[in-house]
Design a protein around this motif. Structure first.
Motif, PDB file in Angstrom:
ATOM      1  N   LEU A 178       9.296  -3.507   3.354  1.00  0.00           N
ATOM      2  CA  LEU A 178      10.724  -2.981   2.474  1.00  0.00           C
ATOM      3  C   LEU A 178      11.228  -3.453   1.716  1.00  0.00           C
ATOM      4  CD1 LEU A 178      13.454  -1.368   5.512  1.00  0.00           C
ATOM      5  CD2 LEU A 178      10.691  -0.494   4.687  1.00  0.00           C
ATOM      6  N   ASP A 179      10.426  -4.444   1.324  1.00  0.00           N
ATOM      7  CA  ASP A 179      10.730  -5.283  -0.048  1.00  0.00           C
ATOM      8  C   ASP A 179      10.828  -5.029  -1.508  1.00  0.00           C
ATOM      9  OD1 ASP A 179      10.920  -6.682   2.112  1.00  0.00           O
ATOM     10  OD2 ASP A 179       9.549  -8.906   1.420  1.00  0.00           O
TER      11      ASP A 179
ATOM     12  N   ASP B 249       3.623  -0.990  -1.561  1.00  0.00           N
ATOM     13  CA  ASP B 249       3.058  -2.346  -2.365  1.00  0.00           C
ATOM     14  C   ASP B 249       3.256  -1.363  -4.046  1.00  0.00           C
ATOM     15  OD1 ASP B 249       0.800  -2.158  -1.297  1.00  0.00           O
ATOM     16  OD2 ASP B 249       1.472  -4.094  -0.593  1.00  0.00           O
ATOM     17  N   VAL B 250       2.891  -0.671  -4.018  1.00  0.00           N
ATOM     18  CA  VAL B 250       2.390  -0.446  -5.959  1.00  0.00           C
ATOM     19  C   VAL B 250       3.076  -0.145  -6.263  1.00  0.00           C
ATOM     20  CG1 VAL B 250       0.952   1.320  -6.444  1.00  0.00           C
ATOM     21  CG2 VAL B 250       0.030   0.100  -4.270  1.00  0.00           C
ATOM     22  N   ILE B 251       3.572  -0.698  -8.084  1.00  0.00           N
ATOM     23  CA  ILE B 251       4.237   0.133  -8.464  1.00  0.00           C
ATOM     24  C   ILE B 251       3.688   0.160  -9.931  1.00  0.00           C
ATOM     25  CG2 ILE B 251       6.608  -0.955  -9.465  1.00  0.00           C
ATOM     26  CD1 ILE B 251       6.709  -3.235  -7.083  1.00  0.00           C
TER      27      ILE B 251
ATOM     28  N   HIS C  47      -0.187  -4.027  -7.833  1.00  0.00           N
ATOM     29  CA  HIS C  47      -0.607  -3.411  -6.045  1.00  0.00           C
ATOM     30  C   HIS C  47      -0.347  -5.478  -5.628  1.00  0.00           C
ATOM     31  CE1 HIS C  47      -3.037  -2.936  -2.104  1.00  0.00           C
ATOM     32  NE2 HIS C  47      -1.785  -2.497  -2.269  1.00  0.00           N
ATOM     33  N   LEU C  48       0.880  -5.765  -4.771  1.00  0.00           N
ATOM     34  CA  LEU C  48       0.966  -6.941  -4.287  1.00  0.00           C
ATOM     35  C   LEU C  48      -0.036  -6.893  -2.430  1.00  0.00           C
ATOM     36  CD1 LEU C  48       4.932  -6.375  -5.021  1.00  0.00           C
ATOM     37  CD2 LEU C  48       2.727  -7.434  -6.390  1.00  0.00           C
ATOM     38  N   GLU C  49      -1.573  -6.577  -2.829  1.00  0.00           N
ATOM     39  CA  GLU C  49      -2.517  -7.069  -1.964  1.00  0.00           C
ATOM     40  C   GLU C  49      -1.739  -7.050  -0.150  1.00  0.00           C
ATOM     41  OE1 GLU C  49      -7.383  -6.727  -1.493  1.00  0.00           O
ATOM     42  OE2 GLU C  49      -6.654  -7.659  -2.516  1.00  0.00           O
ATOM     43  N   ARG C  50      -1.923  -6.075   0.760  1.00  0.00           N
ATOM     44  CA  ARG C  50      -1.842  -6.406   1.900  1.00  0.00           C
ATOM     45  C   ARG C  50      -0.742  -7.768   2.455  1.00  0.00           C
ATOM     46  NH1 ARG C  50      -6.211  -5.068   4.470  1.00  0.00           N
ATOM     47  NH2 ARG C  50      -8.211  -4.173   4.132  1.00  0.00           N
ATOM     48  N   LYS C  51       1.206  -6.978   1.295  1.00  0.00           N
ATOM     49  CA  LYS C  51       1.592  -7.760   1.883  1.00  0.00           C
ATOM     50  C   LYS C  51       2.416  -6.978   3.825  1.00  0.00           C
ATOM     51  CE  LYS C  51       2.279 -10.732  -1.735  1.00  0.00           C
ATOM     52  NZ  LYS C  51       2.103 -11.891  -1.692  1.00  0.00           N
ATOM     53  N   SER C  52       1.785  -6.226   3.485  1.00  0.00           N
ATOM     54  CA  SER C  52       2.781  -5.542   5.121  1.00  0.00           C
ATOM     55  C   SER C  52       1.436  -6.168   6.133  1.00  0.00           C
ATOM     56  CB  SER C  52       3.030  -3.988   4.957  1.00  0.00           C
ATOM     57  OG  SER C  52       1.139  -3.637   4.392  1.00  0.00           O
ATOM     58  N   MET C  53       0.099  -5.793   5.489  1.00  0.00           N
ATOM     59  CA  MET C  53      -1.038  -5.962   6.143  1.00  0.00           C
ATOM     60  C   MET C  53      -0.935  -7.488   6.569  1.00  0.00           C
ATOM     61  SD  MET C  53      -3.518  -4.750   8.068  1.00  0.00           S
ATOM     62  CE  MET C  53      -3.899  -3.573   7.191  1.00  0.00           C
ATOM     63  N   SER C  54      -0.457  -7.834   6.238  1.00  0.00           N
ATOM     64  CA  SER C  54      -0.151  -9.860   7.448  1.00  0.00           C
ATOM     65  C   SER C  54       0.766 -10.145   7.894  1.00  0.00           C
ATOM     66  CB  SER C  54       0.243 -10.652   5.230  1.00  0.00           C
ATOM     67  OG  SER C  54       1.515 -10.233   5.674  1.00  0.00           O
ATOM     68  N   LEU C  55       1.273  -9.080   7.737  1.00  0.00           N
ATOM     69  CA  LEU C  55       2.393  -9.068   9.340  1.00  0.00           C
ATOM     70  C   LEU C  55       2.116  -8.276  10.716  1.00  0.00           C
ATOM     71  CD1 LEU C  55       5.979  -8.039   7.743  1.00  0.00           C
ATOM     72  CD2 LEU C  55       5.261 -10.211   7.856  1.00  0.00           C
ATOM     73  N   ASN C  56       1.113  -7.874  10.276  1.00  0.00           N
ATOM     74  CA  ASN C  56       0.775  -6.897  11.881  1.00  0.00           C
ATOM     75  C   ASN C  56      -0.474  -7.908  12.041  1.00  0.00           C
ATOM     76  OD1 ASN C  56      -1.182  -5.577  13.640  1.00  0.00           O
ATOM     77  ND2 ASN C  56      -0.931  -4.113  12.853  1.00  0.00           N
ATOM     78  N   PRO C  57      -0.664  -9.153  13.752  1.00  0.00           N
ATOM     79  CA  PRO C  57      -1.121 -10.367  13.929  1.00  0.00           C
ATOM     80  C   PRO C  57      -2.247  -9.641  14.724  1.00  0.00           C
ATOM     81  CG  PRO C  57       0.824  -9.848  15.723  1.00  0.00           C
ATOM     82  CD  PRO C  57       0.664  -9.038  14.656  1.00  0.00           C
ATOM     83  N   GLU C  58      -2.501  -8.380  15.217  1.00  0.00           N
ATOM     84  CA  GLU C  58      -3.293  -7.908  15.608  1.00  0.00           C
ATOM     85  C   GLU C  58      -5.336  -7.720  15.159  1.00  0.00           C
ATOM     86  OE1 GLU C  58      -0.584  -6.268  16.640  1.00  0.00           O
ATOM     87  OE2 GLU C  58      -1.348  -7.416  18.374  1.00  0.00           O
TER      88      GLU C  58
END
Length: 745
Positions: free
Chosen positions: A482-483, A565-567, A694-705
């Protein structure tokens, strides 16, 4: 009472008895005729004066004196006398029988029916009544017929062990246990005969050795069929019948969970069979099977390192209808192991050795050290189809002929958690195309489909007063991070066109954050006065499902799919992108220039290229190049644009079916959507004069799977198999990477 009228003509030696007529059931006459000779042809019954006798059935039974008892069953006539002719064949005995309407016909007695018959004939009679005549004449609930059947059951039941209800599951489901004699043969049906009628018992029996050639049978079935003061259980098979009285059960039989704990260790596969049977009961079966396994889990079994150094463990055993994903490791320094086998639900052993995929790994060794070992994985046969089996059982086979049992810890029951285990089953560096397609993909696909069926409708909350008729709907999925919301909403709020013409829809894909996100968005609304909609998924569903849910809640003609993460770098971005959706040039979707936070290029359109394994991969044009790199400043048609910011008509989004939701977690959905747009005859344009960070994959990096790598490989393979031919055709329209022939401007 009018007598039965008979006229006999004997055309063969010996004297036949006069035929007898009795009532087999309400409205059903049974005619019995004993003849002294053996009859090998079908006995005939015909009606006088051209009348038909239907339905009618006949039976030949051998008597102990060498003669034959002929039986015919038919309906009583509704009016008038019944004149019938009985015959043992063209050259045999023949007689006529007349039954007047006022004739009082005695009720069939079981003793008279079997008197003088040999044992095989008695079995044949009971089998015919159970399997054929009860249905043909609709007698299964007929009191007269049932009384006759009960009488026939008592003698054979007296010479066999009683069947017993040994446990109670849930609802009216009970576990029936019985013993079968040696060489009984296949079981065709199991019946219960009681005062309230004849019923075929539902469920699948399981047989296991009992000793002396006998077998123990277990059947999970409905207890309501096994009630009453006198009841018999009948096993019918091609080799004969077994009639057993039903023992009077205890008022409260053992709970099935306790019975499982005490009994199933002695019968490999019985536990799984009962759990599968329990799962078959639609209303509560799967839940009951899960509860039983969680209440009475098997003790996990592994082979611990001993003096020989032999060690082995099952680390993953996810059972699905597609098969059981088996993964684990072993260490065998003395070469003692012959292979791995699965214990299937019928108790048989299925050797998996030849199907194992092996790879080198490092495992825990003696004295807390690390030593080399062998990892293995395969797709074993499904243990229970769709039944939730949490601890499939296996064996480590030794060359000596002995084996070690291997039992995993209980596997996750929740499909999403089971999918996460499957995505970590094999180190990604050891996953090749064969292992992925033959072992991992079938199970991952099945589990992923189950996660989608478990997802309900999102809860929608409106924050502020929405504009009445938005031109554009901006849909943004949220997953954990949510940053960037404060910066993103601030940029939207300072954009005049956005405030006047766009609606903002956030879709929260982590419902456990609902309170936090609701509080945050409400606070930002109070600061900026920007209304918004929050759709909260009822569970984590993935990028595609979240975006589709947001699109379903949208009202604008233009749909903007944007990452959290797109502004934007400047106002007016969505207006400019929407203007490029030119229907005359059949532009179906547009995407802007995206920048990393240091100002370098992250995205200037996407293209496809094969890797060394022949898979089509997504690539961003000019990624990492300077912001004003000349080729990236050219507006042009491209094969695809990223879903981080993709703008298209909502009607077209709905026409092509939105995002495909069979990709795991989140990747390749955007290129899949672009290829669906292209397949619909529309073009995709890159618009460089609109820029967003685009701060790419900041949320995806939190998904360990996902970050483990198997999910990416699965999605890539799915994307290639689905679109490979079309991608090759699309890429043929480009002279070289980054320089397409056709231009959008």
């Amino acid at each position: 009472m009018a007598p039965l009228e008979t006229t006999a003509t004997i055309l063969s030696p010996g004297q036949a008895d006069e035929p007898q007529a009795v009532l087999l059931g309400s409205g059903v006459i049974l005619v019995s005729w004993d003849v002294p000779q053996a009859v090998h042809a079908s006995a005939a019954l015909s009606a006088a004066q051209g009348h038909s006798v239907a339905p009618a059935a006949s039976l030949r039974l051998s008597r102990t004196d060498g003669g034959t008892r002929l039986l015919w069953a038919t309906r009583c006539p509704e009016s008038g006398p019944l004149h019938i002719t009985l015959s043992t064949g063209a050259l045999g005995s023949k007689t006529s029988l007349a039954i007047q309407p006022d004739t009082v016909i005695p009720v069939a007695g079981s003793d008279n029916l079997v008197q003088g018959l040999d044992e095989q004939a008695c079995e044949t009679l009971i089998s015919t009544l159970l399997n054929v005549w009860s249905g043909l004449f609709r007698l299964r609930r007929d009191g007269m017929f049932i009384e006759c059947l009960l009488g026939l059951m008592r003698q054979p039941a007296s010479t066999s062990e009683a069947a017993t209800i040994v446990a109670r599951a849930v609802g009216d489901i009970v576990l029936l246990q019985a013993a079968l004699p040696p060489r009984f043969g296949e079981i065709d049906a199991i019946y219960c005969v009681g005062r309230d009628g004849l019923r075929r018992l539902p469920g699948r029996p399981r047989r296991g050795p009992l000793g002396g050639g006998r077998e123990m049978v277990h059947l999970l079935t409905s207890g309501k069929y096994l009630a009453g003061r006198e009841a018999f259980v009948v096993f019918a098979g091609s080799e004969g019948l077994q009639v057993q009285s039903l023992a009077k059960s205890e008022p409260q039989p053992l709970p099935l969970t306790r019975w499982l704990r005490e009994q199933t260790k002695r019968a490999p596969g019985l536990r799984e069979h009962l759990l599968i049977g329990l799962s078959d009961h639609a209303s509560f079966g799967k839940a009951a099977a899960l509860e039983a396994q969680l209440s009475v889990p098997l003790k996990p079994q592994r082979v611990g390192a001993n003096t020989s150094g032999l060690a082995a463990e099952i680390t993953c055993a996810i059972s699905t209808p597609a098969g059981t994903l088996l993964a684990g490791w072993l260490r065998d320094p003395l070469n003692l192991v012959a292979g791995i086998a699965a214990v299937v639900s019928d108790g048989t052993i299925h050797d998996l050795t030849s199907a194992l995929h092996r790879y080198p790994i490092v495992v825990e060794g003696p004295n807390a050290g690390r030593v080399s070992g062998t990892g293995f994985a395969t797709l074993a046969p499904s243990v229970g189809g769709d039944a939730p089996i949490l601890q499939p059982r296996f064996r480590l086979l030794l060359k000596s002929g002995a084996f070690h049992p291997l039992v995993p810890t209980p596997q996750p029951a929740d499909p999403a958690e089971a999918r996460a285990v499957a995505l970590r089953a094999v180190p990604p560096q050891h996953v090749n195309d064969k292992l992925l397609s033959e072992v991992l993909a079938p199970v991952i696909a099945d589990l992923h489909a189950k996660t989608q069926t478990h997802i309900g409708q999102p809860h929608v909350r409106v924050i502020g007063t929405l504009i009445a008729r938005p031109k554009a709907s901006v849909v943004i999925p949220l997953y954990k991070v949510l940053d960037f919301l404060r910066f993103q909403i601030a940029a939207f709020a300072t954009d005049p066109w956005f405030r006047k013409h766009a609606e903002l829809i956030y879709v929260l894909d982590t419902p456990e954050q609902a309170t936090e996100v609701d509080h945050l968005l409400t606070g930002l609304h109070l600061v900026y006065g920007l209304p918004m909609t929050l759709a909260i998924m009822d569970r984590n569903s993935g990028y595609a499902r979240a975006c589709n849910a947001g699109a379903a809640a949208s009202r604008g003609e233009i749909l903007a799919l944007v990452n959290s993460d797109v502004i934007p770098t400047a106002p007016g971005w969505i207006e400019k992108l929407a203007e490029r959706l030119d229907n005359r040039r059949r532009v179906g979707a547009v995407g802007p220039k995206l920048l990393f936070e240091d100002g370098s290029l992250q995205h200037a359109g996407m293209h496809f290229a094969r890797d060394h394994r022949g898979r089509w991969l997504n690539h961003h044009y000019f990624k990492g190049m300077p912001r004003h790199y000349a080729p990236a400043t050219e507006e042009r048609f491209v094969p695809a644009v990223t879903g981080a910011c993709l703008v298209m008509p909502r009607a077209l989004f709905e026409k092509v079916g939105g995002f495909s939701d069979d990709y795991v977690i989140g990747d390749y959905e955007d290129s899949d959507l672009c290829l669906k747009i292209a397949a619909a005859g529309r073009k995709i344009s890159y618009v460089p004069d609109v820029e967003l960070y685009h701060l790419e994959r900041k949320s995806m990096s939190l998904n360990p799977e996902y970050m483990k790598g198997i999910a990416w490989q699965y999605n890539c393979a799915l994307h290639t198999s689905r679109w490979g031919d079309m991608i090759a055709s699309v890429m043929n329209t480009y002279t070289r990477p980054g320089r397409p022939r056709s231009k959008a401007a």
